[in-house]
Design a protein around this motif. Structure first.
Motif, PDB file in Angstrom:
ATOM      1  N   THR A  97       0.832  -1.209   0.000  1.00 33.40           N
ATOM      2  CA  THR A  97       0.000   0.000   0.000  1.00 33.40           C
ATOM      3  C   THR A  97       0.859   1.248   0.000  1.00 33.40           C
ATOM      4  N   GLN A  98       1.913   1.265   0.806  1.00 31.35           N
ATOM      5  CA  GLN A  98       2.765   2.449   0.867  1.00 31.35           C
ATOM      6  C   GLN A  98       3.546   2.635  -0.436  1.00 31.35           C
ATOM      7  N   HIS A  99       3.925   1.535  -1.091  1.00 33.81           N
ATOM      8  CA  HIS A  99       4.534   1.662  -2.425  1.00 33.81           C
ATOM      9  C   HIS A  99       3.526   2.255  -3.413  1.00 33.81           C
ATOM     10  N   PHE A 100       2.300   1.794  -3.351  1.00 32.16           N
ATOM     11  CA  PHE A 100       1.263   2.304  -4.253  1.00 32.16           C
ATOM     12  C   PHE A 100       1.040   3.803  -4.021  1.00 32.16           C
ATOM     13  N   LEU A 101       1.004   4.220  -2.757  1.00 35.20           N
ATOM     14  CA  LEU A 101       0.839   5.648  -2.451  1.00 35.20           C
ATOM     15  C   LEU A 101       2.051   6.457  -2.904  1.00 35.20           C
ATOM     16  N   GLY A 102       3.239   5.855  -2.821  1.00 33.32           N
ATOM     17  CA  GLY A 102       4.426   6.535  -3.329  1.00 33.32           C
ATOM     18  C   GLY A 102       4.354   6.756  -4.829  1.00 33.32           C
ATOM     19  N   LEU A 103       3.872   5.753  -5.558  1.00 32.31           N
ATOM     20  CA  LEU A 103       3.691   5.908  -7.004  1.00 32.31           C
ATOM     21  C   LEU A 103       2.650   6.976  -7.309  1.00 32.31           C
ATOM     22  N   LEU A 104       1.577   6.995  -6.526  1.00 32.79           N
ATOM     23  CA  LEU A 104       0.567   8.045  -6.705  1.00 32.79           C
ATOM     24  C   LEU A 104       1.155   9.426  -6.443  1.00 32.79           C
ATOM     25  N   ALA A 105       2.041   9.523  -5.448  1.00 33.28           N
ATOM     26  CA  ALA A 105       2.682  10.813  -5.163  1.00 33.28           C
ATOM     27  C   ALA A 105       3.476  11.296  -6.371  1.00 33.28           C
ATOM     28  N   GLY A 106       4.143  10.362  -7.077  1.00 34.72           N
ATOM     29  CA  GLY A 106       4.847  10.746  -8.296  1.00 34.72           C
ATOM     30  C   GLY A 106       3.905  11.240  -9.371  1.00 34.72           C
ATOM     31  N   ALA A 107       2.742  10.586  -9.504  1.00 32.44           N
ATOM     32  CA  ALA A 107       1.746  11.040 -10.483  1.00 32.44           C
ATOM     33  C   ALA A 107       1.202  12.420 -10.114  1.00 32.44           C
ATOM     34  N   VAL A 108       0.956  12.634  -8.825  1.00 34.42           N
ATOM     35  CA  VAL A 108       0.456  13.944  -8.378  1.00 34.42           C
ATOM     36  C   VAL A 108       1.518  15.019  -8.582  1.00 34.42           C
ATOM     37  N   PHE A 109       2.794  14.643  -8.454  1.00 28.49           N
ATOM     38  CA  PHE A 109       3.879  15.590  -8.744  1.00 28.49           C
ATOM     39  C   PHE A 109       3.735  16.138 -10.163  1.00 28.49           C
ATOM     40  N   LEU A 110       3.494  15.249 -11.127  1.00 25.47           N
ATOM     41  CA  LEU A 110       3.340  15.682 -12.517  1.00 25.47           C
ATOM     42  C   LEU A 110       2.101  16.553 -12.698  1.00 25.47           C
TER      43      LEU A 110
END
Length: 560
Positions: A97-110
């Motif tokens: 779950t925390q890896h998934f949220l980290g990937l989402l954080a990268g998407a939100v960065f963009l």
């Protein structure tokens, strides 16, 4: 003529389509690399001595006891752990779950980066260059080892980047809707969402408390806007509801946790022990009238002086900037925190009042020395390089899993997790992983990532100084640089977010605890890239102005 225009337009559309295809292909490669790096590692999370404060409430609830506070930890992250374990009954779900949220954080960065372009009218930096700059930032965040390893920890740092990313995105959306678009409904919706995430961020990681207040400060402008009465009412209701949802449970759950009351006052006392020792000596020498008896102050002074000296020999490499080991003073079984509690005969309220009294007294009597301590701590973050970044290319995970076993093998912890079969399975897998020589290495195909991180860390203070100087120029010259006023304000605000985080930690404890700096990696990276973009816009416009003046005929601008 019409055919030529149509041909040019068709060519530009073709170029745009080709660029969009290339851009999305790059995004796919970055995220594919980020997913591969995360899921090639063992999925069992990593524990440390602080983990029990977050994990214990969840395990107690899952084994039939009440969900409550442990070691003064806020309920939000323990509640997150409880939900994951309740749904999946497997500790690997935490890491996934925390890896998934980290990937989402990268998407939100963009998304945040693209949306920020609205703050520059008639931008000189083309969309292609702007998109590439944002993609480079997302790649650094997603592929750098410290982000990935943080997501493996059973600590709130594992989800902080995601919450910070949502906070910045909502902030930019609010600013755009309120100051540029004047969209009432959207403004209120984003303001309420921003209030909720800011409070949640401060709840899961209190070191973001001052920064969360800073994030909420632009919303004050909403109450100064005439004709927006209903919007003010709706926001106020949304803010109260958000605060109630996040703060009331914390209030009731913390009542039975003594450390919730003692942790902050004790920390203030032990971290500033040398200044408090000197102030106690001065008060005793001058026989100052205080709310505490002279005998008590003498005993506390002698004990504090002795324990500070003992801490220097106990751990010589801890807290260089303080000159002694504050953890020794707080946690050693026979140190000053224990002796002070005995002196006040276990009266927690009186003990905390004493700690607060002398912390306030050094601010009153020795403000320059306290400010010097704060300045030394702030310097740790900014100079000689920014320590929010960690440019190492590898990290041993075998040792981390060994530390996990030790951290959760305390008899008190063991008694609880033995009653929950998934925890027993987790400990068995962790013991097996601890025997392996695991190491996270930056892939050889991605040498640019550690190099980029190193360059970002070295250039952070320089880019901060240049951006601030240019922002002052933009603020003082309303005509020529008018188009950059919004991005200049956003850049200053973004850099101030990190400054607020550091100031809070520097005032209360010490930035030598590295996680207080590395948890700011997302906000640091975003602020630095925004600053770099602002500098580029300024430099390109200045070059264009000089070029135009050079092309003008001599005397063309003179009056007849």
């Amino acid at each position: 003529m019409i055919a030529q225009l149509a041909s040019n337009q068709s060519f530009r559309l073709g170029e745009d389509s080709l660029w969009r295809l290339f851009y999305w292909a790059l995004i796919a490669l970055v995220f594919a690399g980020a997913i591969w790096q995360r899921f090639r590692l063992p999925l069992d999370p990593i524990a440390d001595p602080d983990t029990w404060g977050y994990l214990s409430p969840a395990l107690r609830k899952l084994t039939g006891a009440e969900f409550g506070h442990t070691n003064g930890r806020n309920f939000a992250y323990p509640g997150f752990l409880f939900l994951l374990l309740r749904l999946f009954a497997d500790f690997r779900a935490i890491t996934i779950t925390q890896h998934f949220l980290g990937l989402l954080a990268g998407a939100v960065f963009l998304l945040t980066w693209k949306r920020a372009r609205i703050f520059v009218s008639n931008p000189r930096i083309g969309r292609v260059a702007h998109d590439l700059l944002g993609l480079a930032g997302a790649a650094i965040f997603l592929l750098q080892w410290q982000t990935i390893v943080f997501e493996k920890d059973i600590r709130p740092e594992g989800i902080c980047a995601f919450v910070v990313s949502i906070t910045f995105y909502l902030l930019i959306q609010f600013l755009a809707c309120f100051f540029l678009k004047h969209r009432r409904t959207a403004t209120v919706a984003y303001a309420i969402a921003l209030a909720f995430t800011a409070i949640f961020l401060a709840s899961i990681k209190p070191s973001f408390g001052l920064a969360s207040l800073l994030v909420l400060s632009p919303i004050i402008a909403l109450f100064g806007r005439s004709g927006w009465s209903w919007q003010k009412v709706w926001f106020s209701l949304g803010f109260v509801f958000s605060a109630a949802v996040l703060l009331l449970p914390e209030h009731f759950l913390s009542r039975n946790d003594e450390m919730s009351r003692t942790f902050l006052p004790t920390t203030l006392f032990v971290v500033h022990a040398e200044l408090i020792r000197d102030q106690l000596a001065n008060d005793l020498a001058k026989n100052v009238s205080l709310p505490y008896s002279r005998d008590r102050l003498e005993r506390l002074y002698l004990a504090l002086r002795t324990e500070i000296e003992k801490s220097r020999t106990a751990r010589q490499y801890a807290y260089h900037s303080l000159g002694f080991d504050a953890d020794f003073l707080m946690y050693d079984p026979n140190s000053i925190a224990v002796q002070a509690r005995r002196e006040f005969r276990g009266d927690v309220a009186a003990l905390c009042a004493f700690y607060r009294f002398y912390y306030g007294r050094i601010w009153e009597k020795r403000p320059l020395q306290v400010l010097a301590k704060v300045a030394r701590q702030m310097q740790i973050f900014y100079l000689p390089y920014c320590r929010a970044y960690d440019p190492r290319i590898s990290r041993k995970l075998g040792g981390e899993y060994q530390y996990s076993v030790v951290s959760l093998s305390d008899p008190i912890c063991r008694k609880v997790w033995l009653g929950y079969p998934p925890a027993v399975d987790f400990m068995k897998r962790t013991e097996e992983l601890a025997r392996r020589e695991l190491r996270f290495r930056q892939p050889l195909l991605l040498p640019l990532i550690p190099i980029a991180v190193l360059l970002m860390s070295i250039s952070y203070s320089t880019s901060l100084a240049i951006a601030l100087v240019l922002a002052v120029i933009v603020a003082l010259t309303s005509g020529r640089w008018r188009r950059l006023r919004f991005i200049a304000a956003l850049v200053v605000f973004s850099f101030s977010f990190n400054a607020a985080c550091c100031l809070e930690v520097a005032t209360i404890i010490s930035l030598e605890i590295r996680r207080y700096m590395t948890v700011q990696m997302y906000s640091t990276l975003l602020a630095q890239l925004l600053g770099f973009w602002f500098i580029l816009e300024f430099v390109v416009q200045m070059w264009e102005c000089r070029r135009q003046r050079a092309l003008q005929p001599t005397g063309a601008g003179d009056k007849p």
